[in-house]
Design an enzyme around this catalytic site. Structure first.
Site, PDB file in Angstrom:
ATOM      1  N   CYS A  53     -31.752   0.690   4.963  1.00 44.37           N
ATOM      2  CA  CYS A  53     -31.160  -0.076   5.902  1.00 44.37           C
ATOM      3  C   CYS A  53     -31.000  -1.448   5.911  1.00 44.37           C
ATOM      4  CB  CYS A  53     -31.732   0.321   7.445  1.00 44.37           C
ATOM      5  SG  CYS A  53     -30.934  -0.372   8.600  1.00 44.37           S
ATOM      6  N   CYS A  56     -33.167  -2.887   9.273  1.00 41.43           N
ATOM      7  CA  CYS A  56     -34.739  -2.917   9.065  1.00 41.43           C
ATOM      8  C   CYS A  56     -35.209  -2.378   8.097  1.00 41.43           C
ATOM      9  CB  CYS A  56     -34.957  -1.934  10.441  1.00 41.43           C
ATOM     10  SG  CYS A  56     -34.693  -0.092   9.911  1.00 41.43           S
ATOM     11  N   CYS A 101     -29.054   4.756  11.879  1.00 35.87           N
ATOM     12  CA  CYS A 101     -30.456   4.696  11.350  1.00 35.87           C
ATOM     13  C   CYS A 101     -31.443   5.079  12.470  1.00 35.87           C
ATOM     14  CB  CYS A 101     -30.805   3.131  10.799  1.00 35.87           C
ATOM     15  SG  CYS A 101     -32.538   2.842  10.633  1.00 35.87           S
ATOM     16  N   CYS A 104     -33.707   1.921  13.573  1.00 33.58           N
ATOM     17  CA  CYS A 104     -33.300   0.650  14.399  1.00 33.58           C
ATOM     18  C   CYS A 104     -31.917   1.011  15.248  1.00 33.58           C
ATOM     19  CB  CYS A 104     -33.030  -0.624  13.538  1.00 33.58           C
ATOM     20  SG  CYS A 104     -31.735  -0.390  12.525  1.00 33.58           S
ATOM     21  N   CYS A 124     -20.558   9.316   4.604  1.00 29.40           N
ATOM     22  CA  CYS A 124     -19.473   8.512   4.147  1.00 29.40           C
ATOM     23  C   CYS A 124     -20.001   6.926   4.762  1.00 29.40           C
ATOM     24  CB  CYS A 124     -18.224   8.611   4.677  1.00 29.40           C
ATOM     25  SG  CYS A 124     -16.909   7.467   4.192  1.00 29.40           S
TER      26      CYS A 124
HETATM   27 ZN   LIG Z   1     -32.241   0.607  10.571  1.00 30.44          ZN
END
Ligand SMILES: [Zn+2]
Length: 136
Positions: A53, A56, A101, A104, A124
């Site tokens: 990510c 984070c 995510c 976060c 995607c």
């Molecule tokens: Zn994250």
């Protein structure tokens, strides 16, 4: 499955996110934006490693689940266990499944039921929401 969560383990103020992310990352992760198709360098990323990510740093996808979908966005057939959550997105008069995510809450992209085996899912993703880390 599609649980909507208001609080995430990683919590930052809008000002903090703005400071830490570049404008495109901020637009995608925090404003549910979409990068232009074919613009992410991660489309052509073929090395073994992890896609984390960009907000984070949580590992979200393994390179072994990445495939060429031909859409112009990095596509995967499965996320890492528990790394992402989904919610129903009713924007633009379409019902789509939004992917974010789990750590976060940053928006990553959407998932569609037209992916390859073994899952039949196509995650995607916006390349701007991900950071690639090569496996050494
Ligand atoms: Zn994250």
């Amino acid at each position: 499955m599609a649980k909507q969560q208001e609080s995430y383990p990683v919590q930052k103020s809008d000002a903090e996110w703005k400071r830490e992310l570049d404008p495109l990352q901020y637009h995608v992760l925090r404003e549910h934006g979409t990068e232009r198709a074919g613009t992410s360098p991660l489309n052509d990323e073929k090395r073994a490693g992890e896609f984390r990510c960009a907000g984070c740093g949580e590992p979200l996808f393994d390179s072994s689940t990445k495939y060429e979908s031909g859409t112009g966005w990095p596509s995967f057939w499965a996320p890492k266990e528990g790394a992402v959550e989904t919610s129903t997105d009713r924007k633009f008069f379409m019902v789509r499944t939004e992917v974010h995510c789990a750590k976060c809450g940053g928006h990553l992209g959407h998932v569609f039921p037209d992916g390859p085996a073994p899952t039949g899912q196509r995650y995607c993703m916006n390349g701007a929401a991900l950071k690639f880390e090569e496996k050494k």
